[in-house]
Design a protein around this motif. Structure first.
Motif, mmCIF file in Angstrom:
data_model
loop_
_atom_site.group_PDB
_atom_site.id
_atom_site.type_symbol
_atom_site.label_atom_id
_atom_site.label_comp_id
_atom_site.label_asym_id
_atom_site.label_seq_id
_atom_site.Cartn_x
_atom_site.Cartn_y
_atom_site.Cartn_z
ATOM 1 N N ALA A 1 -31.431 -53.984 93.065
ATOM 2 C CA ALA A 1 -32.724 -54.092 93.746
ATOM 3 C C ALA A 1 -32.884 -52.914 94.692
ATOM 4 O O ALA A 1 -31.932 -52.527 95.377
ATOM 5 N N ALA A 2 -34.089 -52.353 94.715
ATOM 6 C CA ALA A 2 -34.399 -51.314 95.693
ATOM 7 C C ALA A 2 -34.466 -51.967 97.069
ATOM 8 O O ALA A 2 -34.958 -53.082 97.209
ATOM 9 N N THR A 3 -33.939 -51.275 98.061
ATOM 10 C CA THR A 3 -33.962 -51.799 99.422
ATOM 11 C C THR A 3 -34.428 -50.693 100.373
ATOM 12 O O THR A 3 -33.993 -49.548 100.266
ATOM 13 N N ARG A 4 -35.369 -51.045 101.233
ATOM 14 C CA ARG A 4 -35.959 -50.049 102.130
ATOM 15 C C ARG A 4 -34.972 -49.511 103.157
ATOM 16 O O ARG A 4 -35.080 -48.380 103.587
ATOM 17 N N ASP A 5 -34.043 -50.339 103.600
ATOM 18 C CA ASP A 5 -33.134 -49.941 104.671
ATOM 19 C C ASP A 5 -31.723 -50.377 104.296
ATOM 20 O O ASP A 5 -31.329 -51.517 104.538
ATOM 21 N N LEU A 6 -30.974 -49.473 103.703
ATOM 22 C CA LEU A 6 -29.637 -49.792 103.222
ATOM 23 C C LEU A 6 -28.699 -50.178 104.362
ATOM 24 O O LEU A 6 -27.858 -51.060 104.204
ATOM 25 N N ASP A 7 -28.857 -49.550 105.526
ATOM 26 C CA ASP A 7 -28.005 -49.904 106.660
ATOM 27 C C ASP A 7 -28.257 -51.341 107.118
ATOM 28 O O ASP A 7 -27.315 -52.068 107.443
ATOM 29 N N ARG A 8 -29.519 -51.770 107.147
ATOM 30 C CA ARG A 8 -29.821 -53.173 107.498
ATOM 31 C C ARG A 8 -29.260 -54.119 106.452
ATOM 32 O O ARG A 8 -28.737 -55.181 106.785
ATOM 33 N N ALA A 9 -29.363 -53.740 105.182
ATOM 34 C CA ALA A 9 -28.811 -54.574 104.119
ATOM 35 C C ALA A 9 -27.297 -54.697 104.284
ATOM 36 O O ALA A 9 -26.735 -55.790 104.184
ATOM 37 N N ARG A 10 -26.622 -53.583 104.542
ATOM 38 C CA ARG A 10 -25.172 -53.591 104.743
ATOM 39 C C ARG A 10 -24.807 -54.507 105.911
ATOM 40 O O ARG A 10 -23.895 -55.335 105.812
ATOM 41 N N HIS A 11 -25.498 -54.361 107.017
ATOM 42 C CA HIS A 11 -25.226 -55.195 108.199
ATOM 43 C C HIS A 11 -25.423 -56.679 107.861
ATOM 44 O O HIS A 11 -24.602 -57.523 108.232
ATOM 45 N N PHE A 12 -26.493 -57.004 107.157
ATOM 46 C CA PHE A 12 -26.795 -58.391 106.814
ATOM 47 C C PHE A 12 -25.722 -58.990 105.898
ATOM 48 O O PHE A 12 -25.157 -60.042 106.189
ATOM 49 N N TYR A 13 -25.429 -58.328 104.784
ATOM 50 C CA TYR A 13 -24.511 -58.895 103.799
ATOM 51 C C TYR A 13 -23.047 -58.809 104.239
ATOM 52 O O TYR A 13 -22.292 -59.767 104.054
ATOM 53 N N VAL A 14 -22.630 -57.692 104.817
ATOM 54 C CA VAL A 14 -21.230 -57.506 105.184
ATOM 55 C C VAL A 14 -20.926 -58.167 106.523
ATOM 56 O O VAL A 14 -20.040 -59.025 106.616
ATOM 57 N N ASP A 15 -21.654 -57.798 107.565
ATOM 58 C CA ASP A 15 -21.378 -58.339 108.894
ATOM 59 C C ASP A 15 -21.915 -59.759 109.065
ATOM 60 O O ASP A 15 -21.243 -60.608 109.641
ATOM 61 N N GLY A 16 -23.111 -60.009 108.549
ATOM 62 C CA GLY A 16 -23.735 -61.315 108.755
ATOM 63 C C GLY A 16 -23.233 -62.401 107.834
ATOM 64 O O GLY A 16 -22.904 -63.503 108.269
ATOM 65 N N LEU A 17 -23.158 -62.107 106.519
ATOM 66 C CA LEU A 17 -22.740 -63.120 105.554
ATOM 67 C C LEU A 17 -21.254 -63.040 105.205
ATOM 68 O O LEU A 17 -20.719 -63.934 104.558
#
Length: 152
Positions: free
Chosen positions: A10-26
């Motif tokens: 999936a295309a994602t507008r902000d890869l750093d936010r995605a990384r933070h969400f999936y890695v740090d958050g989940l």
């Protein structure tokens, strides 16, 4: 072509936010993380979820299609689903996603298919369904069975 999917990207507008969400958050563990380009997670045996930075994704698509291509770089009418073992677990997963920065799109509730589900959007609007589906079973060989369940 075999009836099989190995990657969902999936295309994602902000890869750093995605990384933070999936890695740090989940608490997910990346299989491959290429900064400013793509992040891969193994989500099942032989199946990967890729989050591709939207501009890099568009550039990759444009290689053969030309700069005037109308191919969309954001998912639409598409969800990823995460099945869990109970109604309570649906609510726990939705809560953890919200704590990690997700937007709850639909809180947990009875579903037309006879189970219980809710939806969240990750920080880049990728939609996830979290579901308890009593008619969903996976055999030892990995084959999925979906059986209708009467709604309560």
């Amino acid at each position: 072509m075999e009836q099989r999917v190995h990657f969902m990207t999936a295309a994602t507008r902000d890869l750093d936010r995605a990384r933070h969400f999936y890695v740090d958050g989940l608490g997910w563990t990346p299989t491959l993380d290429v900064p400013d380009e793509i992040l891969f997670f193994q989500v099942a045996p032989g199946v990967m979820l890729g989050l591709f930075e939207a501009d890099a994704f568009a550039a990759d698509l444009a290689n053969d299609l030309g700069s005037g291509s109308a191919v969309a770089t954001a998912p639409g009418g598409f969800t990823l689903s995460h099945n869990v073992a109970s109604v309570e677990e649906v609510d726990r997963v939705l809560g953890r996603a919200a704590e990690a920065g997700a937007t709850i799109v639909k809180s947990g509730r009875r579903a037309a298919f006879g189970g219980y589900h809710g939806y969240f959007a990750d920080p880049n609007d990728l939609l996830w369904e979290v579901a308890f589906n009593p008619g969903w079973q996976v055999a030892e060989d990995g084959r999925v069975t979906l059986s209708p369940v009467e709604p309560e």
